[in-house]
Write a protein that holds these residues in place. Structure first.
Motif, PDB file in Angstrom:
ATOM      1  N   PRO A  76       0.839  -1.205   0.000  1.00 32.32           N
ATOM      2  CA  PRO A  76       0.000   0.000   0.000  1.00 32.32           C
ATOM      3  C   PRO A  76       0.876   1.257   0.000  1.00 32.32           C
ATOM      4  O   PRO A  76       1.921   1.299   0.653  1.00 32.32           O
ATOM      5  CB  PRO A  76      -0.790  -0.104   1.309  1.00 32.32           C
ATOM      6  CG  PRO A  76      -0.743  -1.562   1.667  1.00 32.32           C
ATOM      7  CD  PRO A  76       0.599  -2.037   1.183  1.00 32.32           C
ATOM      8  N   ILE A  77       0.470   2.247  -0.755  1.00 30.39           N
ATOM      9  CA  ILE A  77       1.250   3.481  -0.880  1.00 30.39           C
ATOM     10  C   ILE A  77       0.305   4.676  -0.939  1.00 30.39           C
ATOM     11  O   ILE A  77      -0.827   4.555  -1.393  1.00 30.39           O
ATOM     12  CB  ILE A  77       2.158   3.436  -2.140  1.00 30.39           C
ATOM     13  CG1 ILE A  77       3.141   4.604  -2.183  1.00 30.39           C
ATOM     14  CG2 ILE A  77       1.324   3.378  -3.410  1.00 30.39           C
ATOM     15  CD1 ILE A  77       4.180   4.491  -3.289  1.00 30.39           C
ATOM     16  N   ARG A  78       0.792   5.797  -0.464  1.00 26.48           N
ATOM     17  CA  ARG A  78       0.116   7.081  -0.651  1.00 26.48           C
ATOM     18  C   ARG A  78       1.123   7.965  -1.363  1.00 26.48           C
ATOM     19  O   ARG A  78       2.282   8.031  -0.961  1.00 26.48           O
ATOM     20  CB  ARG A  78      -0.279   7.684   0.697  1.00 26.48           C
ATOM     21  CG  ARG A  78      -1.067   8.979   0.581  1.00 26.48           C
ATOM     22  CD  ARG A  78      -1.519   9.526   1.935  1.00 26.48           C
ATOM     23  NE  ARG A  78      -0.534   9.431   3.001  1.00 26.48           N
ATOM     24  CZ  ARG A  78       0.473  10.292   3.199  1.00 26.48           C
ATOM     25  NH1 ARG A  78       0.652  11.305   2.389  1.00 26.48           N
ATOM     26  NH2 ARG A  78       1.302  10.121   4.217  1.00 26.48           N
ATOM     27  N   GLY A  79       0.710   8.605  -2.451  1.00 29.12           N
ATOM     28  CA  GLY A  79       1.634   9.417  -3.236  1.00 29.12           C
ATOM     29  C   GLY A  79       2.234   8.673  -4.406  1.00 29.12           C
ATOM     30  O   GLY A  79       3.413   8.842  -4.731  1.00 29.12           O
ATOM     31  N   GLY A 105     -10.460  -0.483  -8.552  1.00 31.97           N
ATOM     32  CA  GLY A 105     -10.633   0.932  -8.265  1.00 31.97           C
ATOM     33  C   GLY A 105      -9.420   1.664  -7.733  1.00 31.97           C
ATOM     34  O   GLY A 105      -9.486   2.864  -7.498  1.00 31.97           O
ATOM     35  N   SER A 106      -8.308   0.988  -7.561  1.00 25.83           N
ATOM     36  CA  SER A 106      -7.103   1.672  -7.094  1.00 25.83           C
ATOM     37  C   SER A 106      -6.156   1.876  -8.265  1.00 25.83           C
ATOM     38  O   SER A 106      -6.441   1.499  -9.392  1.00 25.83           O
ATOM     39  CB  SER A 106      -6.441   0.878  -5.974  1.00 25.83           C
ATOM     40  OG  SER A 106      -5.999  -0.369  -6.450  1.00 25.83           O
ATOM     41  N   GLU A 123      -2.242   2.325  -4.624  1.00 29.12           N
ATOM     42  CA  GLU A 123      -2.839   3.488  -3.952  1.00 29.12           C
ATOM     43  C   GLU A 123      -4.358   3.409  -4.113  1.00 29.12           C
ATOM     44  O   GLU A 123      -4.870   3.447  -5.229  1.00 29.12           O
ATOM     45  CB  GLU A 123      -2.306   4.794  -4.534  1.00 29.12           C
ATOM     46  CG  GLU A 123      -2.862   6.019  -3.821  1.00 29.12           C
ATOM     47  CD  GLU A 123      -2.193   7.291  -4.275  1.00 29.12           C
ATOM     48  OE1 GLU A 123      -1.629   7.986  -3.423  1.00 29.12           O
ATOM     49  OE2 GLU A 123      -2.214   7.592  -5.492  1.00 29.12           O
ATOM     50  N   ALA A 124      -5.051   3.299  -2.978  1.00 28.65           N
ATOM     51  CA  ALA A 124      -6.507   3.276  -2.996  1.00 28.65           C
ATOM     52  C   ALA A 124      -7.029   4.658  -3.369  1.00 28.65           C
ATOM     53  O   ALA A 124      -6.415   5.672  -3.032  1.00 28.65           O
ATOM     54  CB  ALA A 124      -7.048   2.875  -1.627  1.00 28.65           C
ATOM     55  N   ARG A 125      -8.143   4.679  -4.067  1.00 30.76           N
ATOM     56  CA  ARG A 125      -8.743   5.972  -4.431  1.00 30.76           C
ATOM     57  C   ARG A 125      -9.689   6.416  -3.363  1.00 30.76           C
ATOM     58  O   ARG A 125     -10.308   5.707  -2.676  1.00 30.76           O
ATOM     59  CB  ARG A 125      -9.481   5.852  -5.745  1.00 30.76           C
ATOM     60  CG  ARG A 125      -8.520   5.674  -6.886  1.00 30.76           C
ATOM     61  CD  ARG A 125      -9.260   5.720  -8.192  1.00 30.76           C
ATOM     62  NE  ARG A 125      -8.342   5.317  -9.240  1.00 30.76           N
ATOM     63  CZ  ARG A 125      -8.212   5.974 -10.356  1.00 30.76           C
ATOM     64  NH1 ARG A 125      -8.897   7.039 -10.588  1.00 30.76           N
ATOM     65  NH2 ARG A 125      -7.372   5.550 -11.270  1.00 30.76           N
TER      66      ARG A 125
END
Length: 125
Positions: A76-79, A105-106, A123-125
């Motif tokens: 999992p990542i953000r950015g 959806g990611s 990255e999840a939306r």
């Protein structure tokens, strides 16, 4: 707060490597992880090490039986856009991953290491 006396932490994948130099070039030089620690039972023995970036922790091992080439890790990542730009700016001739829209959806960026393992940054939306 749970009353469960057992606390299970996130698992740490063990990825098989066959060259310390290539592993460092990829995981540290390209992906931006840092070596947290290294262990050998004695000089000349296989290396076992931990690399970290943010909350992501991976164990890399030269030991026979630790992991199988071709392992996939979901990270999992953000950015993801900034991460993609960081990788694209590096002079690493063996990978040029792109960002894809996943059917669930990611957004994902998948990159293969020199040993056949795949890291799926999501990255999840």
């Amino acid at each position: 707060m749970s009353d469960d006396p057992i606390a299970i932490s996130p698992p740490v994948p063990i990825l098989r490597i066959f060259s310390v130099e290539k592993a460092l070039e990829f995981y540290v030089g390209y992906l931006g992880f840092a070596v947290a620690w290294e262990h050998r039972f004695e000089p000349g023995m296989p290396l076992y090490m931990q690399v970290e970036r943010g909350a992501a922790v991976l164990h890399l091992s030269e030991h026979h039986g630790d992991g199988t080439p071709g392992t996939a890790c979901f990270v999992p990542i953000r950015g993801i856009e900034a991460f993609h730009a960081e990788l694209a700016a590096k002079d690493y001739p063996f990978a040029r991953p792109g960002i894809e829209d996943a059917p669930w959806g990611s957004r994902t960026l998948t990159v293969g290491d020199p040993f056949g393992n795949h890291l799926r940054f999501d990255e999840a939306r």
